[in-house]
Every structure is written in structure tokens, then in C-alpha cells.
Design an enzyme around this catalytic site. Sequence first.
Site, short mmCIF file in Angstrom:
data_model
loop_
_atom_site.label_atom_id
_atom_site.label_comp_id
_atom_site.label_asym_id
_atom_site.label_seq_id
_atom_site.Cartn_x
_atom_site.Cartn_y
_atom_site.Cartn_z
N HIS A 70 0.58 7.80 -5.93
CA HIS A 70 -0.58 7.29 -6.67
C HIS A 70 -1.37 8.48 -7.20
O HIS A 70 -1.35 9.57 -6.60
CB HIS A 70 -1.48 6.47 -5.75
CG HIS A 70 -0.90 5.15 -5.36
ND1 HIS A 70 -1.69 4.10 -4.96
CD2 HIS A 70 0.37 4.70 -5.29
CE1 HIS A 70 -0.93 3.06 -4.67
NE2 HIS A 70 0.33 3.40 -4.85
N GLU A 108 -4.45 9.23 -7.06
CA GLU A 108 -5.41 9.78 -6.10
C GLU A 108 -4.73 10.71 -5.10
O GLU A 108 -5.22 11.80 -4.81
CB GLU A 108 -6.11 8.66 -5.32
CG GLU A 108 -6.89 7.69 -6.16
CD GLU A 108 -6.11 6.43 -6.51
OE1 GLU A 108 -6.72 5.35 -6.54
OE2 GLU A 108 -4.89 6.53 -6.77
N CYS A 126 -6.70 1.77 -3.66
CA CYS A 126 -6.06 0.82 -2.76
C CYS A 126 -6.29 1.26 -1.31
O CYS A 126 -6.91 2.30 -1.07
CB CYS A 126 -4.56 0.74 -3.07
SG CYS A 126 -3.66 2.25 -2.61
N CYS A 134 -4.82 4.83 -0.59
CA CYS A 134 -5.63 5.90 -1.18
C CYS A 134 -6.99 6.00 -0.50
O CYS A 134 -7.49 7.10 -0.28
CB CYS A 134 -5.78 5.67 -2.68
SG CYS A 134 -4.19 5.84 -3.55
#
Length: 160
Positions: free
Chosen positions: A64, A66, A94, A97
Site C-alpha cells: 500500500h 502508506e 485501512c 496501514c
Amino acid sequence: MTSATSRPSNGADWDQVMRQAMAVARGTASFADVPVGAVVLGPDGEVVAAAGNEREARRDPTAHAEVIALRAAGEKLGRWRLDGCTLVVTLEPCTMCAGAIVLARLDRVVFGAYDAKAGAAGSLWDVLRDRRLNHRPEVLGGVLADETGAMLRDFFEGQR
């Protein structure tokens, strides 16, 4: 949610930094990757790292924006504790993260679009402000939410 009225320490505004994250999302996402961009600001307000989603490109469920940006910031700063830093991301983090954000000890998270299906910064869950955890960053949500949301909607409409 905390109001998005505070400013980065370098005097820029959150809209400007969010536009940087949007540019990263547009510039790094492959055709298959959801266009999410993340920028880490150091304690001085300068960009330390930036990344886009690369789950499909790397064939890695943890890639991801992040997580990639946090890893890059840690490398650049030479430490895993990112206290004093701010993460600016185009989509509400999410749970994975959010967990990484808490573990990295970030001071602040600024995000654009809310994610009613998987958001862990107030929408579906609120991991970032869970009092049971050892660290709780400041959270500023909804910065350029219409624009960041439109970028995501356009992507998903193109997938249909």
C-alpha cells in the site's frame, strides 16, 4: 475528526501537500493499481518520502502507498520511529496501514477521501484513535475529499 485547520510546520497548507500526494498517485499507479498516493513530511515539514500503491505491480498485498512511504521515510531518516513526522495520504488508511502508522509513532495523519468499506481512521474502524493502543496520532480527515474521491471513482469506473 479533528479539523483540517492546522498547518504543516513549513507553512504550506494541507491542500497543497494533498495535491502532491495526488500527483504521486497518478504518477506511480499502474493500470491495475488503485491510485492512492502517500507523502511523509519530516519534522521540518519537508517531504521525506512519497509512494503510490504498488500491490499489483509488486504482487504484494502489503504494498500500500502508506507502507511503502513509511519504509522509505525510515530508510531516509535512519530510524523506524517516525515521531515528528506527518503522513498525508489520498485515501483513509485501512487497518493494516493504521497499524503501521501507530507502530511508526507518526505525529499526524492527514487523509483525503473517506473509505466506508475499509477505513480505519474513523469510517469503519478507528484504529488510529483507539485508547487501548500505546500511540494515537492526530487525525485530519477529508482534505480535498471531493477531488481525491473523484480520482478513485474515475479509476473504478474505468475498470468496469
